[in-house]
Each structure stands twice: as C-alpha cells, then as structure tokens.
Design a protein around this motif. Structure first.
Motif, PDB file in Angstrom:
ATOM      1  N   VAL A   1       0.839  -1.210   0.000  1.00  0.00           N
ATOM      2  CA  VAL A   1       0.000   0.000   0.000  1.00  0.00           C
ATOM      3  C   VAL A   1       0.867   1.250   0.000  1.00  0.00           C
ATOM      4  CG1 VAL A   1      -1.541   1.382   1.453  1.00  0.00           C
ATOM      5  CG2 VAL A   1      -2.045  -1.034   1.054  1.00  0.00           C
ATOM      6  N   VAL A   2       1.877   1.257   0.882  1.00  0.00           N
ATOM      7  CA  VAL A   2       2.743   2.429   0.985  1.00  0.00           C
ATOM      8  C   VAL A   2       3.458   2.687  -0.335  1.00  0.00           C
ATOM      9  CG1 VAL A   2       4.811   3.342   2.119  1.00  0.00           C
ATOM     10  CG2 VAL A   2       3.018   2.243   3.472  1.00  0.00           C
ATOM     11  N   ALA A   3       3.945   1.603  -0.964  1.00  0.00           N
ATOM     12  CA  ALA A   3       4.675   1.758  -2.225  1.00  0.00           C
ATOM     13  C   ALA A   3       3.765   2.262  -3.331  1.00  0.00           C
ATOM     14  CB  ALA A   3       5.300   0.424  -2.623  1.00  0.00           C
ATOM     15  N   ALA A   4       2.584   1.642  -3.451  1.00  0.00           N
ATOM     16  CA  ALA A   4       1.669   2.044  -4.517  1.00  0.00           C
ATOM     17  C   ALA A   4       1.156   3.465  -4.299  1.00  0.00           C
ATOM     18  CB  ALA A   4       0.503   1.060  -4.583  1.00  0.00           C
ATOM     19  N   ALA A   5       0.892   3.821  -3.037  1.00  0.00           N
ATOM     20  CA  ALA A   5       0.434   5.183  -2.747  1.00  0.00           C
ATOM     21  C   ALA A   5       1.539   6.196  -3.028  1.00  0.00           C
ATOM     22  CB  ALA A   5      -0.026   5.276  -1.296  1.00  0.00           C
ATOM     23  N   HIS A   6       2.773   5.848  -2.658  1.00  0.00           N
ATOM     24  CA  HIS A   6       3.895   6.765  -2.880  1.00  0.00           C
ATOM     25  C   HIS A   6       4.130   6.978  -4.367  1.00  0.00           C
ATOM     26  CE1 HIS A   6       8.295   7.820  -3.017  1.00  0.00           C
ATOM     27  NE2 HIS A   6       7.839   8.703  -2.146  1.00  0.00           N
TER      28      HIS A   6
ATOM     29  N   THR B   1       2.466  10.054   0.176  1.00  0.00           N
ATOM     30  CA  THR B   1       3.490   9.470   1.044  1.00  0.00           C
ATOM     31  C   THR B   1       2.900   9.175   2.416  1.00  0.00           C
ATOM     32  OG1 THR B   1       5.219  10.692  -0.111  1.00  0.00           O
ATOM     33  CG2 THR B   1       5.773   9.780   2.045  1.00  0.00           C
ATOM     34  N   LEU B   2       2.977   7.909   2.841  1.00  0.00           N
ATOM     35  CA  LEU B   2       2.399   7.448   4.102  1.00  0.00           C
ATOM     36  C   LEU B   2       3.461   6.748   4.937  1.00  0.00           C
ATOM     37  CD1 LEU B   2      -0.719   5.589   2.618  1.00  0.00           C
ATOM     38  CD2 LEU B   2      -0.735   7.889   3.588  1.00  0.00           C
TER      39      LEU B   2
ATOM     40  N   ARG C   1       7.651   4.070 -13.105  1.00  0.00           N
ATOM     41  CA  ARG C   1       7.692   2.641 -13.443  1.00  0.00           C
ATOM     42  C   ARG C   1       7.173   1.788 -12.279  1.00  0.00           C
ATOM     43  NH1 ARG C   1      13.000   0.855 -16.963  1.00  0.00           N
ATOM     44  NH2 ARG C   1      12.956   2.532 -18.516  1.00  0.00           N
ATOM     45  N   ALA C   2       7.544   2.175 -11.064  1.00  0.00           N
ATOM     46  CA  ALA C   2       7.083   1.429  -9.892  1.00  0.00           C
ATOM     47  C   ALA C   2       5.559   1.499  -9.773  1.00  0.00           C
ATOM     48  CB  ALA C   2       7.737   1.956  -8.624  1.00  0.00           C
ATOM     49  N   ALA C   3       5.000   2.662 -10.158  1.00  0.00           N
ATOM     50  CA  ALA C   3       3.546   2.824 -10.072  1.00  0.00           C
ATOM     51  C   ALA C   3       2.823   1.854 -10.986  1.00  0.00           C
ATOM     52  CB  ALA C   3       3.160   4.260 -10.426  1.00  0.00           C
ATOM     53  N   GLY C   4       3.457   1.444 -12.072  1.00  0.00           N
ATOM     54  CA  GLY C   4       2.819   0.533 -13.007  1.00  0.00           C
ATOM     55  C   GLY C   4       2.977  -0.928 -12.640  1.00  0.00           C
TER      56      GLY C   4
ATOM     57  N   LEU D   1      10.768   0.448  -2.044  1.00  0.00           N
ATOM     58  CA  LEU D   1      10.830   1.324  -0.876  1.00  0.00           C
ATOM     59  C   LEU D   1      12.175   1.221  -0.165  1.00  0.00           C
ATOM     60  CD1 LEU D   1       7.302   0.730   0.675  1.00  0.00           C
ATOM     61  CD2 LEU D   1       8.089   2.751  -0.552  1.00  0.00           C
ATOM     62  N   GLY D   2      12.919   0.144  -0.424  1.00  0.00           N
ATOM     63  CA  GLY D   2      14.228   0.012   0.205  1.00  0.00           C
ATOM     64  C   GLY D   2      15.164   1.165  -0.109  1.00  0.00           C
ATOM     65  N   LEU D   3      14.892   1.902  -1.188  1.00  0.00           N
ATOM     66  CA  LEU D   3      15.724   3.041  -1.592  1.00  0.00           C
ATOM     67  C   LEU D   3      15.192   4.364  -1.064  1.00  0.00           C
ATOM     68  CD1 LEU D   3      16.826   2.331  -5.267  1.00  0.00           C
ATOM     69  CD2 LEU D   3      18.299   2.801  -3.311  1.00  0.00           C
ATOM     70  N   CYS D   4      14.341   4.340  -0.030  1.00  0.00           N
ATOM     71  CA  CYS D   4      13.743   5.578   0.462  1.00  0.00           C
ATOM     72  C   CYS D   4      14.795   6.571   0.966  1.00  0.00           C
ATOM     73  CB  CYS D   4      12.734   5.284   1.561  1.00  0.00           C
ATOM     74  SG  CYS D   4      13.452   4.523   3.029  1.00  0.00           S
ATOM     75  N   ARG D   5      15.993   6.086   1.306  1.00  0.00           N
ATOM     76  CA  ARG D   5      17.058   6.978   1.770  1.00  0.00           C
ATOM     77  C   ARG D   5      17.425   8.004   0.694  1.00  0.00           C
ATOM     78  NH1 ARG D   5      21.248   6.861   5.791  1.00  0.00           N
ATOM     79  NH2 ARG D   5      20.109   5.147   6.776  1.00  0.00           N
TER      80      ARG D   5
END
Length: 971
Positions: free
Chosen positions: A552-557, A562-563, A894-897, A907-911
């Motif tokens: 959910v967090v990834a798709a929303a982001h 951003t959650l 691309r991640a959104a698709g 999300l591991g690259l959120c840094r």
C-alpha cells in the motif's frame, strides 16, 4: 465373485466363529423379552415391533443369500432413514456380510467413485438410487420383496467386518473405513448407560444413515429395548417443526448436531425430553450450559476409525467451558503424544492417539494410509486421530483443533480450532468457523460467524479475540452468515467457506469521501486486497498483512501520496489516515526517554527475589531456546546441537517444524502469556532444570507501531528474564539487533559494542523501538536475575551455500523490485547495506555463548565490510536483468505501473528521497549501514582461531543471493 475386504490392514477374520454375546444375540434377547414393543415408529403412525423388525431382517437376509452374498462382502444400503434401513443392516449381519451406507444426496461423481473403489456388486435399494446403482452395474434388491426366511444361525465373530463408511479425505478422495464387530457392543453398552436409555425410551433418529453415528443411534435404541422414531427430513431441518416433533412424539432422547443448540430455545423443550447427545464438533459453551440446565446433555467424541465413539461425558450446566472430550469408555485408552510420539505431560498439547477394542481394521484398498494412521507404538496398535488435545491435571481431555487444519501465516502457526473455541465463548455466537482465504497474492484469516444476537458486531468479535488469542491468530476479517454451510454428514463445510465470497458481510460500500486522496487510498487498498475495500474498516482489519502494508505504501507513494507504514498498520480507516495527513507530516519516532520508562515499568513488574545462590553451569546441560522455528533460531538450534551435548528445550507454539533429534524437546507455550501459558507445575519444573536460555524469538515487522509489537518483543523479553531469575541459576543469551543504533538518531560513525544506548535521543519504527526497550530492560536489571550476554545482529541474509533467505524480507523484495522496474534511480550517491549470512550468525552465536563466559558482554555480529548499492546493481545485471539509470520521477512512474508486491521492494531506496519523504518511509530503509561501521572487538577476540568469520560480500556470494531472490519470478 464376492469382494474380499479382509487384509486391508494386514489382518482379517480369525476363522469362522459362532456368535456369542454379539449384537445379534443381544438383539434377539431383547426381542424375545419385548416382542410387541415398538422397535421403529415412522411419522408417528407406522409401527414396526421387534418381532416384525427381525422378520423383515430375515427376509432381506434370504434375498442376499439367494443373490450369492458371501461373508464380509460389502452390501450397499441405498435406503433413506427408515425401518427398512435398520432391517437391511441387521439382514446383512445375519448373513455374515457387511453393509455400506449410501446417501441419496451424494453427487453422482462421489457415488461412482465409491461404487468403483469398494467393488460394490450388490445393494439393497429403492427408488431413483436403485436405478442409479443399476446403471453403475450393481445388482439391487428391494427390501420389501418376499423371500423365504433364513433358518441357519449367523456366522460372525469379533474380527469379522461389520460395516464400511466412506469419509472425506484431506486430499479430496473419500476413504472407506472398515469397522469390525469387536467394538460395537462395547460402545453401545457404554452409551446406553450414559444416556440412561430404558425400554420405555423414545429416541429420535436425526442423523444421516451414511454418517457412522447412526450406528450408535440405531444400536443404543434397539439394545435398550427402546423405540427408534423416524420422521421426514423437512420436519427435522425446521427448528419450529423439530420442537413440535419432540413434543408430539414424546421424545425422550435425541442426538443433535451441536450447531442446533444455538438455534433451538431450550425453554421450549417438552418435559418428556431427558437426554440430548451432541458430538462431532465443539458447541458454543454458553448454549451447552443453557441446555444442560434443562436436560441431560452428553457430549460424545470419537473418530469413525475407532467405532463411532471412544469417550463421553455429561456437560455441567455451571462449569462447562472448554470443549471436553469426556472420559474414555471401557476398553479404550488415550495417549497424548508429541511429534516424536513421546507422551506430553499434563497441560501440554499434542496429538491424541487411541487404542482398544474399537479400532477399525483400516482403510479399504489403502494399505499405505492404514500403515500411517494405525501405527504400532511401543508394541501396541494405535490410531492417530489428527486431533490436537490438551490433557488437564484432572484427567479431562480438551479439544484444541485439527492438526490438518493448522497453517502457517506470515511465519506464525495458526490454530483455527483454538480461535473457534474462543469465538464460541462469546455470547451471541451460535456457530463459528475460522478459515484461511486467498486474497490476491496473499492469505488472510477469516472468521465466519452465525450470530443469535443481531447486535453483535465485527468490532466486538475482534476485540474479544484480541484479548483471548495471540495477535497473529486474530482474523483480519469477520463475516456473518445466517447459518454455516454443512456437509451431508452434518459437519461444517470448510472448503465452501474458504472459497472467495464477493460481498460476504453484506453490501460493500464505496468511498463517499470528499478528499480525492481518500478515494486514491481506497483504490490502492482494493488493488492490494484483491477485492473492494471497506472504507469503514482499517487495512489490517479487512485482510491486510505486513507485506500488504508495504505494498500500500509503495503504490500510494508512486501516486504521490506518502504514508508512514505504521499509519496504515495502526487500524485507522482511509478517512482517518487522510485526516492525519491533512494535519501535517508525522515522524515515526519515539523519544528514548519514553522507551526507557516502558522498560523500567516492565522490570518493576518482575519478582524482586534474586536467583538461587551459586553461578550458572559453565557448560549447560539443558538449554531453553525461544524462536527455534524462526529463520535464525532454526539455524542456531542446528549449531548448538553440533557444538555441545546439551538437551535443548524449544518453546514453540507447535512442534511440527523441529528436527527429529532425541535431544530436542518441544515445550508448547506462548511467550506473551503468563508463565508462557504453562501450568504452575510445568513452569516450576522448567525453571529448576534449565541452565541457559537463548532468547531469539521476536516479532520482526518493519510496519507495525510500537504498541502492536510491545507484547511480543518487550513483554516477551521480560517474561524470559523472569524465568532466568527463578529457580536454578541460568545465563541469558539475548539476540538483539543493530537496529538499536541504525534506526536511531545515532546512525553515524563507529557503533561500539560497549555502548549501553543511554546517549540515544529518539528511535524510529516499532520494531527498533521495542528491541531498544528490551535491551535497556536487560541492562537495567543489572545482572541480578543472572548474567546476560547481548548479541547485536546485523541484517540477517540467506546462507552462504544456497543464498536463500526468509523470502519476504526487505533485501529479497528489493532485488525483485529492481528486476521488475528494470532500472534504478541514478545519482543517489553511495549507499551501503549490511550482509550477515544466517549460517555465520548462528555459528558465531553458538561459539561465543559456549566459550569462556563474558558475563554482561556485548557482541556485534555483522559484516566488517558493507555491500554497496553499486555492487548489488552489478550482481543483478550479471544475472541477465537489464537495469537502466532513471531519474527519480521515472523510477517512481515505473514502480507505479507494477503490481504492489514488486513496488514494495522499491521502498528500500527511500534513503534517496528528500528529507521529509524519507522521514515518513525510513522504516523501510534497506541501506541503514550507510555512513556507519560496527565495532567487533569482543567478537573478534573470542572467535579468533575458531575458523568462524563473516564472509565479505564478494561477487560470488551476492550472485547467490540474487539468484535465490529472482528464482521463479516473472521479470
């Protein structure tokens, strides 16, 4: 040619034996004493006396003899519940044959299979079922056809086959159970006494003839000289008409499906009714108590494979709470055994084994299954029930659940039977079933409830379960049905409930929120859940799990929303989450001072007494290991077994995944319950026997907030510390985490082993917060409970031989996400991730714990060199995956698709995100080793010369990790 059913289990008839004291002899004695007493009454008017019943049976027997029936040949009974069925069953035994009941409600495929599997050639049948059997090549006899009476004595003995009953197999293939005469009269005598049946009794026959309990219903009535009452199916299925039947027919005894106790009102029972028999599945405790206050309620238990019933007991109207099995009947013995077939002490949970006079011969045409289910244990033949039970100190047996219904969900063992038992305790719950159900690419626990109280809510049910079962067993979804679906045998139809239902709780409401973000969030929830999301319920509460939260967090982001993961995991509805977002960004941080106070509060609840005088043994003889079935714990168990000769007692919720080693002993318990859920005696014995404790159990979850992980990680550690400080002196070896540094405001520079964490200002994420508080709890104890060694572990990755990790970990998900995106954000700078292979971590911890003791020491178990993002990208490319450098915007697009699972890995690259976004997502940060190094002075000094060293992240090792992560996925 007659069918040979002998030898299905390697034994058959032991010669021709004239009857002596068997069922037929006893029945003839009853008929001689009461020849004109009604044996069967149909619809209140058609009376068949004992004399007439035996006459009909003899004529059917004559027809079977004329048709060439042979001893032990199976004869199908395609007859409804009727006097004809009773006469035909007796007629089969009169000839030495065995009967096979056939249900007219069976699907054609099932009937065809059973006819073919049993080799059925002959049946007593009427109506459409007779025609269907003839179509299948079976010769049929009409039970009313005139045949000469049989004048010869029947030939049957205790080892001769009496009947076969087909039960549903776990694989979907029905299996025929072959039951001999030896246990029938033994069963009926015990039940007649328990039910208080007399010649004046009138017993209503409710159950299907194809259900083996009908042998009990028929046999107890006939051998007691009572009257068996038969009524139309429609009257038995309607609660109002059933109550009227009980009154109009002056019924004294009835065997009812337990579910009916929650439907019928005991206040409406007629004064004639004396005894109600229930069995087959647990009944709601509150309903049992209400009925037991009006009539005698006898609960019976027993598998088909042990002649219907092996134990029974009257239900107390005041104290009945647990689903008790009752006491074994004469000639039957019980044992509760663990997975290695060793006796489980009172209070423990294990599988129920049964032996005695009632054991069936085995399964028709299934010698393999017979050998498995009827093993010889210590020289005796037993039947493995597959039922998990607990033996109470008073000798009663409590049903816990079916072993074959257990399942693992997110690494935790779920026992549906236990959850169902707790549901049935709740007033207003008439029936309950707990199943697992696929939802998209995940599995959820679903509770299906038939309620007698329309005001009962899903929230009330969830709150009750949250107080009475472990957190991982609380269903994510509660559904309400008028009644639960049933099989033809009257049992809950679990496969039907496991099938996905479109709108099981009624109409699913669409979002009516005015904020577009709420609609976007609900759309994401629906995509992840695989069905329309309910806007009035939190994500986890409607079937989500921790990986689903990340999805959910990834798709929303990816859609610009951003959650914080903990916000989604906190039980909030979509509108409540959006309201929090409107109030401004929140940080997922807690002050260290707050966590210190939580740790101190846990410590204050522990007994203040010091352990017994003396020091713990240098070389432990008996070890307690928690988390033994987890990823690290299972490896540590293996290393401890190889390194010393101690007995290792493993605190587990189910022993199925422990290795079959004579030195490994499961202790069935729960870390989050007082005394681990053990009895006082079992707890005292444990505290007096153990020399060392290895505490590896933890809820490893990067999305749930502090309060949802507190009980497992902080409370569980406090419980372990209390055990260490009780009884025999012990050492505690505590598996901590380097997250106590890297998930705090101190994630920079050299992180030292001798750092006691007191300089910390704040800690990020529920997992790190609970582990930080747990370590502070142990340090605050000051060693007064016993010496403690801390092992701070880095990021545990797959073993060095296969590269396979836990599978749902962030490292694996990140590699998969990169492969699906086909690129990476360029220009993110140097990022580093720790790589600590699980086999190294387990070997090091075992060696350090058994070396010269550094009481109170801390050891860092991590890699001396971190893996850079660039090196990881090279390894992914080397596997054949194309990775293009992308802008952050394109990477997000691309991640959104992608499907949510692949997006979660990104999300591991959120840094690499801007500061505010990183603060929201930092719980998912994979590259926490960036800018830090780990002091390993104590570890290096102790492991020196042992040959145990953490392998550096060389290309060969990383290629193994990448190959394992990408195995089987669509790139």
């Amino acid at each position: 040619m007659p069918i040979s059913t002998a030898g299905a289990a390697g034994e058959g008839p032991e010669g021709e034996m004239e009857s002596g004291g068997g069922f037929l002899d006893r029945l003839w004695e009853v008929a001689a004493e009461h020849p004109e007493q009604p044996a069967v009454i149909t619809a209140g008017t058609e009376v068949v006396t004992y004399r007439k019943l035996l006459g009909r049976a003899d004529r059917i027997a004559a027809g079977l003899v004329r048709a060439g029936v042979r001893p032990e040949q199976l004869v199908g009974l395609g007859l409804p519940r009727s006097a004809e069925f009773v006469a035909a069953a007796i007629g089969c035994w009169r000839t030495g044959a065995a009967f096979l009941p056939l249900d007219a409600r069976w699907p054609t495929d099932r009937l065809e299979f059973i006819v073919r599997d049993s080799g059925l050639l002959l049946a007593v049948a009427v109506g459409p079922q007779a025609a269907e059997l003839r179509r299948l090549g079976v010769t049929t006899l009409d039970p009313d056809a005139p045949f000469d009476l049989v004048t010869t004595s029947p030939i049957y003995g205790p080892n001769r086959l009496a009947y076969a009953v087909y039960t549903s197999g776990s694989t979907g293939r029905p299996k025929g159970v072959l039951v001999e005469h030896r246990g029938i009269v033994n069963l009926l005598d015990a039940q007649i006494a328990a039910f208080d049946l007399t010649p004046g009794s009138r017993a209503l026959w409710v159950l299907s003839p194809a259900f083996d309990a009908s042998v009990s219903d028929i046999g107890t009535a006939l051998l007691a000289g009572a009257t068996l009452c038969v009524e139309p199916d429609d009257d038995l299925r309607d609660p109002v008409r059933l109550i009227r039947l009980l009154r109009d027919r002056a019924i004294t005894h009835v065997d009812l499906p337990p579910a009916l106790l929650g439907v019928l009102d005991p206040a409406e029972l007629p004064p004639s009714l004396r005894t109600v028999v229930i069995g087959g599945e647990p009944a709601p405790a509150e309903a049992v108590r209400r009925w037991a206050a009006r009539v005698r309620v006898v609960n019976v238990y027993g598998p088909t494979e042990a002649t219907v019933c092996t134990s029974l007991g009257a239900c107390d109207p005041v104290t009945w709470a647990d689903p008790l099995l009752g006491r074994p009947i004469p000639g039957i013995r019980y044992q509760v055994l663990d997975d290695e077939w060793n006796p489980v002490p009172p209070g423990g949970v294990g599988e129920l084994f049964i032996t005695g006079v009632g054991l069936a011969r085995g399964y028709l045409n299934r010698p393999d299954l017979t050998a498995v289910k009827f093993p010889t244990v210590r020289g005796e033949r037993w039947y493995r029930t597959g039922d998990r039970v607990r033996r109470r100190p008073d000798g009663e047996f409590v049903f816990v659940g079916r072993a074959d219904r257990q399942f693992k969900l997110r690494g935790q063992l779920v026992e549906p039977g236990e959850v169902e038992a707790r549901l049935l305790e709740l007033p207003g719950v008439r029936e309950a079933a707990v199943v697992r159900r696929a939802a998209g690419d995940r599995v959820a626990i679903v509770a299906v409830v038939a309620a007698s109280d329309e005001g009962l809510s899903a929230t009330a049910i969830s709150e009750h379960l949250a107080r009475t079962v472990p957190p991982w067993m609380v269903p994510q979804r509660v559904e309400f049905l008028p009644t639960l679906p049933r099989t033809t045998a009257g049992k809950v139809d679990y496969p039907a409930l496991e099938a996905e239902r479109s709108h099981p709780s009624g109409e699913v409401r669409e979002s009516g929120g005015s904020d577009s973000r709420e609609g976007a969030l609900l759309a994401v929830w629906s995509a992840v859940l695989g069905r329309p999301a309910d806007p009035a319920v939190g994500f986890l509460e409607q079937g989500g799990d921790s990986l689903g939260v990340l999805q959910v967090v990834a798709a929303a982001h990816a859609r610009g929303l951003t959650l914080r993961p903990s916000l989604v995991a906190n039980g909030l509805t979509a509108s409540e989450i959006v309201a929090r977002l409107r109030a401004g960004p929140e940080r997922d941080a807690l002050p260290a001072a707050f966590l210190e106070a939580e740790a101190a509060a846990e410590l204050s609840r522990l007994p203040s007494s010091a352990p017994a005088r003396g020091h713990p043994a240098v070389s432990p003889g008996r070890i307690l290991l928690t988390g033994a079935t987890g990823f690290l714990g299972s490896w540590l168990l293996s290393k401890l077994l190889a390194r010393n000769s101690a007995e290792i007692h493993c605190l587990v919720r189910g022993a199925g995944r422990l290795p079959p080693d004579p030195r490994v002993h499961p202790i069935i318990g729960d870390l989050e319950r007082p005394r681990f859920g053990l009895s006082a005696a079992a707890w005292d014995e444990l505290t007096d026997r153990i020399d060392a404790v290895y505490h590896c159990a933890a809820a490893v979850d990067v999305v749930r907030p502090f309060h949802r992980l507190r009980a497992a990680n902080l409370g569980g550690t406090a419980a372990v510390l209390g055990l260490v400080g009780t009884g025999r002196p012990k050492r505690l070896h505590y598996a901590s985490t380097l997250s106590v540094f890297v998930s705090t405001d101190r994630a920079h520079g050299l992180l030292r082993e001798d750092d006691d964490l007191t300089a910390t200002g704040e800690v990020y994420g529920g997992y790190a917060q609970t582990k930080w508080a747990a370590e502070r709890l142990l340090r605050l104890s000051g060693g007064r409970f016993g010496p403690v060694a801390h092992y701070r572990l880095g990021l545990i990755t797959g073993d060095t031989r296969t590269g396979r990790g836990p599978g749902r970990d962030l490292f694996t998900q990140f590699i998969r996400g990169l492969a699906r995106v086909g690129g990476y954000p360029a220009g993110v700078g140097e990022l580093s991730v720790d790589i600590t292979p699980v086999d190294y971590a387990a070997a090091a911890m075992a060696r350090l714990s058994l070396a010269e003791h550094w009481d109170g020491a801390t050891f860092h178990l991590a890699n001396s060199r971190s893996l850079s993002l660039a090196e990881l990208l090279d390894a992914v490319r080397a596997s054949g995956v194309r990775l293009d450098p992308l802008s952050m915007a394109e990477f997000r697009a691309r991640a959104a698709g992608l499907d949510p699972s692949a997006a979660a890995g990104c999300l591991g690259l959120c840094r690499a995100l801007p500061g505010e976004e990183f603060d929201q997502l930092r719980a998912t940060d994979l590259f926490q080793a960036t800018g830090v190094s780990f002091d390993q002075t104590n570890t290096t000094a102790t492991l020196g010369g042992s040959g145990i060293a953490c392998p550096p992240p060389e290309p060969e090792l990383i290629r193994k990790y990448v190959a394992a992560a990408l195995d089987g996925i669509d790139r």
